[in-house]
Write an enzyme that holds these catalytic residues in place. Sequence first.
Site, PDB file in Angstrom:
ATOM      1  N   ASP A 105       0.866  -1.175   0.000  1.00  0.00           N
ATOM      2  CA  ASP A 105       0.000   0.000   0.000  1.00  0.00           C
ATOM      3  C   ASP A 105       0.911   1.235   0.000  1.00  0.00           C
ATOM      4  O   ASP A 105       2.134   1.138   0.170  1.00  0.00           O
ATOM      5  CB  ASP A 105      -0.972  -0.018   1.192  1.00  0.00           C
ATOM      6  CG  ASP A 105      -2.221   0.815   0.880  1.00  0.00           C
ATOM      7  OD1 ASP A 105      -2.145   1.707   0.008  1.00  0.00           O
ATOM      8  OD2 ASP A 105      -3.269   0.591   1.503  1.00  0.00           O
TER       9      ASP A 105
HETATM   10  C1  BGC Z   1      -5.088   3.158   0.096  1.00  0.00           C
HETATM   11  C2  BGC Z   1      -5.283   2.153  -1.010  1.00  0.00           C
HETATM   12  C3  BGC Z   1      -5.132   2.814  -2.348  1.00  0.00           C
HETATM   13  C4  BGC Z   1      -3.764   3.459  -2.405  1.00  0.00           C
HETATM   14  C5  BGC Z   1      -3.457   4.103  -3.740  1.00  0.00           C
HETATM   15  C6  BGC Z   1      -3.821   3.978  -0.080  1.00  0.00           C
HETATM   16  O1  BGC Z   1      -3.775   5.029   0.797  1.00  0.00           O
HETATM   17  O2  BGC Z   1      -5.039   2.485   1.327  1.00  0.00           O
HETATM   18  O3  BGC Z   1      -6.547   1.551  -0.870  1.00  0.00           O
HETATM   19  O4  BGC Z   1      -5.313   1.884  -3.374  1.00  0.00           O
HETATM   20  O5  BGC Z   1      -3.702   4.458  -1.400  1.00  0.00           O
HETATM   21  O6  BGC Z   1      -4.166   5.256  -3.938  1.00  0.00           O
END
Ligand code: BGC
Length: 733
Positions: free
Chosen positions: A289
């Site tokens: 993530d």
């Molecule tokens: C979130 C994810 C997301 C990623 C990319 C993160 O902060 O937890 O769900 O896909 O950002 O934007």
Amino acid sequence: MTLTQEQKQFVEDLLGRMTLEEKIGQMNQESPSIVGGFDVPFSELIEMLTDGRISQEEFGRIMASAKQDLHEDDIRAGRVGSMMVNDPRQNNTLQKIAMEESRLGIPLIIGFDVIHGFRSVFPIAIAEACSFDDDLFESTAHMAAVESRAHGINWNFAPMIDAARDSRWGRVSEGPGEDPLLGSRFARAKIRGLQNDHSSPLNYVAACTKHFVAYGACESGRDYNTTSMSVSQLYNVYLPAFRAAMEEGAATVMAAFNDLNGVPCTVNRHLLRDILKGEFGLEGFVVSDANAIRECVSHGIAEDERDAGVQAALAGMDMDMGTHIYLEHLKAEAEKGTVPMEVIDEAVRRILSVKVWLGLFEDPFVPEELIAAYEKGLPEAHVGLCRRAANESMVLLKNDNHLLPLSRGQKISLVGNLADNPDEVCGAWAMAWKREDCVSVRAGLEAAGAQVSYYPCGGPEGEIDLEEADRACENADVIVAVVGETDAMSGEASSRTDTTLPGRQRELLERLLRSGKPVVAVLMNGRPLALGWEAEHVPAILEAWHLGIRMGDAVAAALLGDVNPSGKLSSSFPYVTGQCPLYYNHPSTGRPGSKSKFTSRYLDAPWDALYPFGHGLSYTSFAYDDMQVHKIGQCLEFTVRIRNTGERAGTEIAQLYMQDVSASLVRPVRELKDYRRVELKPGEEKKITFVLPLDALGFYDNEGKYRLEDGLFRFTIGPSSREGLSKELRLTF
Ligand code: BGC
């Protein structure tokens, strides 16, 4: 995701020609960097937005004029495997650089958060799950794939399939709710919709199932918080949707931010290598993530970024989202041997395989005619699917004395500033909607020919105008109050300790009710709210969530009876926030809650849900009878008769539950095993059948082993997790 022998060979040949730097480049994901155009550092800008010094609109304006670095030079040099961009022309330019100007011409995998639709925004996932409609889940995912591809995106960071049982957590909005079976069917359908239409390379994307795993169980519903649980709970509740997604061939997985039993998922070798890649057989790759590899230093599991990078790579984390730690440290570590070359090769092989499967080496570009077509507007079929999804996702929670539906002859006073704000209909994680496509509740009612006068009176934020509320009541036959949460009140980093209606909206409802006129509450929100007070006082409540761009059409159709609500809750609603976490399928206790004191209960609130999982009313009524169950070979066959006993056509969602009455581990009081949408005309009856394989009756123990244990089972078929007809069976396997 399966590759032909020839495709596998192509990947091996390419891998054989890559330098170590180029390999590490494939493991690096970039997003456009903000490199100026405003006076404060970007991190401060985010703080200013968070603490309210600037509004969302101001933030948007600043960002629109910000200068971006799209990392063209890094792409040219082979230092980027993936980008996060949603502009089709920018994506074409970046792909052209990757294909024509980098040494090996490897295309980019371009990811984006297309969570519940791209420009066609569908209901948030917790709402869509209330349709219990696998065909709808698949259709909306397919349309999301098609629109993504038309914008140069070939990798969707969806579906989000975290089971979530604590509505304080803002991210409950993004997933299919509290139940592992519904979550698994949702996951499967989403993967099929995103990945399976290969009639053209422009019709499918790689799915990214997230967040692996147990993010939804973060302690006290506080985002990014720690998670602890038994192996059996992990396997029975949080892993099933991921297992299902892998069985359906999901191409990629995003690891969760949280630690699980002390090990952050980002560096959790057991989760990534043993379970995901081993037991579940993931063929594609795992991405971290955002910033999560760096956060292992804050978790106190790595001394520094280098250490975090080494741990992540060894654990099986194939791609780094946004930190550059792999880019900066993996080469030296590989040369030292701390990260063996096989680890790097494995990651790159997985990433290249997904790119090959996506057809990117042949053609990663968006045709100019397609870009131009979307610039003209959304095709009618897309809008139609948004409407269908919104219609099926609404849940009628309460309808005393058949207050709903309203008639076109009634004078409606529409109250609440959420009712007239097209910017609020899409909800959290909608990134590409256009205002011209969005229909507010007010616009929907007006277009449907309702006699409606609008009185804003205030909303979830800020002051409310009680005198205006009095004026709203004066001239009305009926008052429709649209109350709930703004889109920013759910989603990531949006946990709340108080899940009642925010701001002074309850006071607004009280004032409206004081008039003695009938009041309908239309809820627009991203989480199960604590509605004890509203359920006691407001005669009709329609849960409309954030329904996407056609929200207004759907709410108007339901209020006026053109659509008969059919949704059933994908998550239980509490009376008060203090009941969280709350879910219907909780383990049996030694002292089930009851009216007597020394039972599992509260002194100051009920122990069970206000509106349980599976609950949802209709403008007609349904009766269940003649439940039968037979063992046929290795299956149980259930039949039941359902009759529409009212005067309108309607759709009932029949639900089959099971209780393993006695087992070697404490089992849930009830578990959903199947469901079916049944359309019935007035007076019509249908016999429906559920077939349940016997091996679906087991559970995972604390070693992660699946057990089928002989004994007594109780089965219930009915309209919610609380009601129904039951039969018991003694089974041996
Ligand atoms: C979130 C994810 C997301 C990623 C990319 C993160 O902060 O937890 O769900 O896909 O950002 O934007």
